[in-house]
Design an enzyme around this catalytic site. Structure first.
Site, PDB file in Angstrom:
ATOM      1  CB  CYS A 152      -0.823  -0.001   1.235  1.00  0.00           C
ATOM      2  SG  CYS A 152      -2.120   1.451   1.341  1.00  0.00           S
TER       3      CYS A 152
ATOM      4  CD  GLU B 229      -1.367  -1.680  -4.608  1.00  0.00           C
ATOM      5  OE1 GLU B 229      -0.471  -1.266  -4.963  1.00  0.00           O
ATOM      6  OE2 GLU B 229      -1.417  -2.337  -3.303  1.00  0.00           O
TER       7      GLU B 229
END
Length: 228
Positions: free
Chosen positions: A2, A106
């Site tokens: 993350c 992402e």
């Protein structure tokens, strides 16, 4: 992993499931946070609970580098190893916290470029990222802040990236925060209380999210074709 996320709602919306049964030492603030592109090294509102079962929400730097660590600050910790590692074991035992989010970004390689995706709960509910950090949480610390705990991606999520934030249900998040929860029990919660991959949805978003200076709701909107 993350490396970017969105934290856009008001703190009151995020706190709603947590304050019914616990006291809060948190000023009332109904204004939206409107952080659409939260990046490492920024200060993020971090939820924690003290020994009196009182909730706190404090701006803490996203990154962790103890004095003996001579590399760039770390921003993630793997759930598979964090509870036993030299770096993170003390934080796992005594520095568990929650980061609120609406979703995370992402990047997936498409040809010679990378396409960003925004990943969020399919029901659009807020996310509770499991986090660990150096206590007492210090808004003035530039190095010993917090990291987000990550887990292996599964099902369709693995097509975007092989790691993802550990997202807990609100019930598991409260237990994760509680000072009476043992390190062993926290390890169990990290598996029992995590949302499964089928709880999430995702869509491609503009490559403008790659620049940390860019903010705004357009960053989380779906795009038909990649564009900068």
């Amino acid at each position: 992993m993350c490396g970017r996320f969105a934290q856009t709602r008001s703190r009151e919306e995020y706190l709603a499931p947590f304050t019914e049964n616990f006291e809060r030492d948190i000023p009332w603030d109904p204004e939206p946070l409107a952080h659409y592109n939260v990046a490492p090294r920024s200060r993020v509102l971090l939820l924690s609970m003290d020994e009196n079962d009182t909730l706190h929400l404090e701006p803490v730097v996203w990154g962790y580098a103890p004095e003996w660590w001579h590399k760039a600050p770390l921003i993630n910790a793997r759930v598979e190893t964090a509870s036993q590692s030299r770096m993170f074991k003390p934080l796992w035992q005594n520095g568990r916290a929650i980061v609120f989010a609406d979703g995370w970004y992402e990047w997936q390689r498409v040809g010679d470029k990378k396409q960003p995706y925004f990943i969020y709960r399919e029901d659009k509910a807020p996310l509770c990222f499991a986090a660990i950090g150096k206590t007492p949480f210090d808004a003035n610390s530039e190095a010993e802040g917090f990291v987000i705990v990550t887990a292996a991606a599964d099902a369709g999520l693995v097509d975007i990236h092989d790691r993802r934030p550990l997202v807990l249900t609100p019930e598991a998040a409260l237990a994760w925060l509680h000072p009476d929860t043992s390190a062993k029990r926290a390890d169990e919660l990290a598996h029992e209380g995590a949302l499964p991959a089928d709880a999430f949805a995702w869509h491609p978003v503009t490559r403008a999210v790659g620049n940390v200076k860019n903010q705004g709701p357009e960053l989380v909107e779906p795009v038909d074709k990649p564009h900068s």
